[in-house]
Design an enzyme around this catalytic site. Structure first.
Site, PDB file in Angstrom:
ATOM      1  N   CYS A  88       0.842  -1.190   0.000  1.00 30.56           N
ATOM      2  CA  CYS A  88       0.000   0.000   0.000  1.00 30.56           C
ATOM      3  C   CYS A  88       0.877   1.239   0.000  1.00 30.56           C
ATOM      4  O   CYS A  88       1.859   1.305   0.745  1.00 30.56           O
ATOM      5  CB  CYS A  88      -0.905  -0.013   1.235  1.00 30.56           C
ATOM      6  N   HIS A 130      -9.187  -3.646  -2.339  1.00 34.35           N
ATOM      7  CA  HIS A 130      -8.220  -2.888  -1.534  1.00 34.35           C
ATOM      8  C   HIS A 130      -8.612  -1.410  -1.481  1.00 34.35           C
ATOM      9  O   HIS A 130      -8.643  -0.803  -0.400  1.00 34.35           O
ATOM     10  CB  HIS A 130      -6.829  -3.072  -2.143  1.00 34.35           C
ATOM     11  N   GLU A 131      -8.917  -0.824  -2.643  1.00 29.37           N
ATOM     12  CA  GLU A 131      -9.242   0.607  -2.675  1.00 29.37           C
ATOM     13  C   GLU A 131     -10.593   0.897  -2.039  1.00 29.37           C
ATOM     14  O   GLU A 131     -10.751   1.897  -1.336  1.00 29.37           O
ATOM     15  CB  GLU A 131      -9.184   1.145  -4.107  1.00 29.37           C
TER      16      GLU A 131
END
EC number: 3.5.1.88
Length: 170
Positions: A88, A130-131
């Protein structure tokens, strides 16, 4: 367009839930442009608005198939599972294995306010999940199964390079 400062783990904004975008105005379009420029400058595959200090439900993703801009993205369907290594931009130098769906369908708006549907498999499914997690104040480290050290990351990269070379020769 401008490269924005990427917030890092420990910044409380990364743990907050983002607000839905009600009106897609020039500020939102500028945000999309800046986020894309920031993501590319940082060599990322995705970026969520909270990572640049904005609590709006906006993400940009490019896993190699071109830029995707998603406003108010929502996972409406998911199936299967995969375990992959994630990192990330807000947690530099940290990587780990995370279990995600193998396939997701996401509904969102584009920059023109039109409803779009995106189907993601493999890396795109991971990036979408993830986003979207970022928009809910969730970091990949909250879901990590096992952290990966730099030596193991380098070994995996080398194996991928070798496999690509083998595929290209065969």
């Amino acid at each position: 367009m401008a490269v924005r400062f990427i917030r890092e783990d420990g910044d409380e904004i990364l743990r907050k839930v983002s607000k839905k975008v009600d009106v897609i105005d020039e500020r939102i379009k500028t945000l999309l442009d800046d986020m894309a420029e920031t993501m590319y400058a940082a060599n990322g595959v995705g970026l969520a608005a909270p990572q640049v200090g904005v609590l709006k439900r906006v993400v940009v993703i490019d896993v190699g198939d071109g830029l995707m801009e998603l406003i108010n993205p929502e996972i409406v369907e998911q199936e299967g599972e995969q375990i992959d290594i994630e990192g990330c931009l807000s947690i530099p130098g940290v990587a780990g294995e995370v279990k995600r769906p193998a396939r997701v369908v996401v509904e969102a708006l584009n920059r023109e306010g039109e409803k779009i549907t995106v189907e993601g498999k493999e890396l795109l499914a991971v990036a979408l999940c993830h986003e979207i997690d970022h928009l809910d104040g969730i970091l990949f480290t909250d879901k990590v199964i096992r952290f990966i050290d730099e030596d193991e990351m380098e070994r995996r990269r080398e194996n991928k390079r070798r496999n690509k070379i083998r595929q290209n020769k065969g």
